[in-house]
Design an enzyme around this catalytic site. Structure first.
Site, PDB file in Angstrom:
ATOM      1  N   ASP A   9     -59.019  51.041  23.187  1.00  0.00           N
ATOM      2  CA  ASP A   9     -59.127  52.395  22.627  1.00  0.00           C
ATOM      3  C   ASP A   9     -58.898  52.342  21.117  1.00  0.00           C
ATOM      4  O   ASP A   9     -59.855  52.289  20.347  1.00  0.00           O
ATOM      5  CB  ASP A   9     -58.136  53.329  23.336  1.00  0.00           C
ATOM      6  CG  ASP A   9     -58.224  54.763  22.832  1.00  0.00           C
ATOM      7  OD1 ASP A   9     -59.122  55.069  22.022  1.00  0.00           O
ATOM      8  OD2 ASP A   9     -57.391  55.603  23.245  1.00  0.00           O
ATOM      9  N   ASP A  16     -52.171  53.900  30.295  1.00  0.00           N
ATOM     10  CA  ASP A  16     -52.457  53.794  28.860  1.00  0.00           C
ATOM     11  C   ASP A  16     -51.145  53.526  28.136  1.00  0.00           C
ATOM     12  O   ASP A  16     -50.270  54.392  28.080  1.00  0.00           O
ATOM     13  CB  ASP A  16     -53.088  55.096  28.353  1.00  0.00           C
ATOM     14  CG  ASP A  16     -53.547  54.985  26.904  1.00  0.00           C
ATOM     15  OD1 ASP A  16     -53.278  53.949  26.271  1.00  0.00           O
ATOM     16  OD2 ASP A  16     -54.180  55.947  26.407  1.00  0.00           O
ATOM     17  N   LYS A  47     -49.471  57.773  30.893  1.00  0.00           N
ATOM     18  CA  LYS A  47     -49.061  57.243  29.598  1.00  0.00           C
ATOM     19  C   LYS A  47     -47.788  56.421  29.758  1.00  0.00           C
ATOM     20  O   LYS A  47     -46.797  56.895  30.348  1.00  0.00           O
ATOM     21  CB  LYS A  47     -48.812  58.396  28.615  1.00  0.00           C
ATOM     22  CG  LYS A  47     -50.079  59.168  28.252  1.00  0.00           C
ATOM     23  CD  LYS A  47     -50.992  58.355  27.344  1.00  0.00           C
ATOM     24  CE  LYS A  47     -52.079  59.231  26.734  1.00  0.00           C
ATOM     25  NZ  LYS A  47     -52.979  58.438  25.869  1.00  0.00           N
ATOM     26  N   LYS A  58     -64.392  57.792  21.468  1.00  0.00           N
ATOM     27  CA  LYS A  58     -63.930  59.131  21.098  1.00  0.00           C
ATOM     28  C   LYS A  58     -64.655  59.528  19.823  1.00  0.00           C
ATOM     29  O   LYS A  58     -64.706  58.746  18.874  1.00  0.00           O
ATOM     30  CB  LYS A  58     -62.415  59.136  20.855  1.00  0.00           C
ATOM     31  CG  LYS A  58     -61.600  58.886  22.105  1.00  0.00           C
ATOM     32  CD  LYS A  58     -60.107  58.821  21.790  1.00  0.00           C
ATOM     33  CE  LYS A  58     -59.317  58.539  23.053  1.00  0.00           C
ATOM     34  NZ  LYS A  58     -57.912  58.179  22.760  1.00  0.00           N
ATOM     35  N   GLU A  66     -55.227  50.653  29.507  1.00  0.00           N
ATOM     36  CA  GLU A  66     -55.833  51.001  28.211  1.00  0.00           C
ATOM     37  C   GLU A  66     -54.901  50.584  27.070  1.00  0.00           C
ATOM     38  O   GLU A  66     -53.700  50.818  27.119  1.00  0.00           O
ATOM     39  CB  GLU A  66     -56.056  52.525  28.201  1.00  0.00           C
ATOM     40  CG  GLU A  66     -56.748  53.040  26.968  1.00  0.00           C
ATOM     41  CD  GLU A  66     -57.182  54.503  27.146  1.00  0.00           C
ATOM     42  OE1 GLU A  66     -57.405  54.940  28.297  1.00  0.00           O
ATOM     43  OE2 GLU A  66     -57.288  55.196  26.129  1.00  0.00           O
ATOM     44  N   THR A  77     -54.263  63.561  32.005  1.00  0.00           N
ATOM     45  CA  THR A  77     -53.236  62.723  31.399  1.00  0.00           C
ATOM     46  C   THR A  77     -51.850  63.159  31.855  1.00  0.00           C
ATOM     47  O   THR A  77     -51.531  64.352  31.844  1.00  0.00           O
ATOM     48  CB  THR A  77     -53.315  62.824  29.860  1.00  0.00           C
ATOM     49  OG1 THR A  77     -54.598  62.363  29.451  1.00  0.00           O
ATOM     50  CG2 THR A  77     -52.233  61.982  29.202  1.00  0.00           C
ATOM     51  N   LYS A  92     -54.417  59.569  34.283  1.00  0.00           N
ATOM     52  CA  LYS A  92     -54.177  58.575  33.238  1.00  0.00           C
ATOM     53  C   LYS A  92     -52.704  58.676  32.870  1.00  0.00           C
ATOM     54  O   LYS A  92     -52.258  59.691  32.309  1.00  0.00           O
ATOM     55  CB  LYS A  92     -55.066  58.844  32.034  1.00  0.00           C
ATOM     56  CG  LYS A  92     -54.834  57.854  30.922  1.00  0.00           C
ATOM     57  CD  LYS A  92     -56.097  57.634  30.132  1.00  0.00           C
ATOM     58  CE  LYS A  92     -55.933  58.071  28.707  1.00  0.00           C
ATOM     59  NZ  LYS A  92     -57.120  57.791  27.891  1.00  0.00           N
ATOM     60  N   ARG A 101     -46.596  59.771  19.711  1.00  0.00           N
ATOM     61  CA  ARG A 101     -46.338  61.120  19.190  1.00  0.00           C
ATOM     62  C   ARG A 101     -46.021  62.116  20.304  1.00  0.00           C
ATOM     63  O   ARG A 101     -46.278  61.846  21.472  1.00  0.00           O
ATOM     64  CB  ARG A 101     -47.549  61.633  18.413  1.00  0.00           C
ATOM     65  CG  ARG A 101     -48.800  61.678  19.302  1.00  0.00           C
ATOM     66  CD  ARG A 101     -50.032  62.035  18.510  1.00  0.00           C
ATOM     67  NE  ARG A 101     -51.202  62.055  19.357  1.00  0.00           N
ATOM     68  CZ  ARG A 101     -52.157  62.967  19.297  1.00  0.00           C
ATOM     69  NH1 ARG A 101     -52.072  63.954  18.430  1.00  0.00           N
ATOM     70  NH2 ARG A 101     -53.190  62.908  20.095  1.00  0.00           N
TER      71      ARG A 101
HETATM   72 MG    MG Z   1     -55.806  55.872  24.772  1.00  0.00          MG
END
Ligand code: MG
Length: 364
Positions: free
Chosen positions: A243, A190, A162, A267, A218, A135, A160, A24
């Site tokens: 995750d 991730d 992406k 989370k 991840e 991130t 992190k 997204r």
């Molecule tokens: Mg994640």
């Protein structure tokens, strides 16, 4: 002190840079904030983001679940019965983990207020501060390098990164990020389910050949593909963190007991709140595994609750609580304080939140 009602609001905060993953793209945090009311005037705060692509929860579904299903089960109940109250939340309806998480936060906030102690102390906490990663959204290698350099300037020491949308670019993305960072920057990757198991092993092998050291990877494969996740964990030289594959304590037990992943990312929006998160911590401890404390695109109410848990539990060794660090402003008064990557909590009862500015009433 008894629970007497609830107010729901919308909290909108623009992000510094659009948040992009393989799932997204989002340019503002737009979350439901919950105020749980009591007969003694104390208010408990909670928050839930609409992460439809992961939890299925949307703004109207969150507000509807809170006011129509969850809080009606709590009216008249004693704030000090925290276990009974959390059980009532979980029994109120199936799924809807984000609204349950928001209400449980407010319940624990009130519990701390009733006892006059910060939540992390009530959960057994001893840590003094946390250090979060930041991130780096998935984008072109050049844009990701710019974002990484800016993160380093802001003092972040763990990123992190992406990956996973257009996997053919992932090696170039990581190389660009690494080149833009100081040598001691720790990199996490991730993929947000963006790779097949075979692709994951190939890409992780290439990353290693390129001399890029990852601390962990991840959710390399689809959330449902636990066998594929296990193949990646067995074949990769990098620790694998589950995750999207882990919502419940049953998921955590299955993944950790069969070696499908080395660690799990907790989370609150997946677990349905602090009570489920505490059970996952216990399961990870029994498997001598460790956990990451993560967040969705959350503001400083929800991240403060997550920080209290992370501060309390030694099994939580990696911190990904960067929601407020991605925001242009922080409308939350009190709660977790951010100084670059360092997070500290106030010595105030409950979550330590004193209010939220600019809230707009929101009911469905
Ligand atoms: Mg994640």
């Amino acid at each position: 002190m008894k629970i007497t009602g609830v107010n729901t609001y919308l909290m909108r905060i623009p992000l510094i840079t659009p948040f992009k993953t393989a799932l997204r793209t989002v340019d503002a945090i737009e979350d439901v904030v919950v105020e749980l009311l009591t007969d003694e005037g104390a208010v408990g705060y909670g928050e839930a983001p609409p992460t439809a692509v992961i939890t299925g929860d949307t703004l109207p579904s969150i507000a509807g679940a809170v006011t129509g299903f969850i809080v009606p089960k709590l009216l008249g109940r004693q704030v000090l019965d925290i276990e009974g109250n959390c059980q009532a939340v979980q029994a109120s309806m199936v799924h809807n983990t984000s609204p349950k998480a928001a209400v449980e936060m407010a319940l624990y906030d009130l519990y701390g207020k009733a006892l006059g102690a910060p939540l992390y102390r009530l959960l057994g906490g001893a840590k003094q501060s946390l250090m979060t990663n930041l991130t780096i959204s998935v984008d072109t290698p050049d844009k990701m390098a710019q974002d990484a350099a800016e993160a380093a300037r802001r003092g972040f020491r763990v990123l992190k990164v992406k990956l996973g949308s257009d996997p053919s670019q992932d090696i170039a993305r990581l190389k660009a990020v690494q080149a833009a960072c100081p040598k001691d920057m720790v990199l996490r990757a991730d993929a947000n389910q963006g790779w097949t198991p075979r692709e994951a092993l190939r890409i992780l092998g290439r990353i290693r050949e390129e001399g890029i050291e990852l601390e962990l990877v991840e959710q390399p494969v689809k959330a449902w593909d636990v066998d594929g996740l296990r193949r990646v964990t067995a074949g990769a030289s990098v620790p694998v963190l589950a995750d999207e594959s882990v919502f419940t304590e049953q998921d955590a037990a299955r993944i950790l007991s069969t070696g499908a992943a080395d660690m799990v990312n907790i989370k609150l929006m997946k677990t349905g709140g602090l009570s489920g998160a505490l059970r996952i911590c216990a399961i990870a401890e029994t498997h001598r595994a460790s956990c990451m404390m993560g967040c969705m695109l959350e503001g400083n109410v929800a991240v403060t609750a997550a920080a209290h848990l992370a501060m309390a539990k030694d099994v939580i060794r990696k911190i990904d609580l960067d929601g407020p660090a991605l925001c242009r402003e922080n409308p939350v008064l009190g709660g977790a304080a951010f100084d670059g990557p360092n997070i500290t909590l106030p010595e105030k009862p409950g979550l330590g939140i004193e209010g939220v500015e600019g809230l707009v009433p929101y009911r469905v």
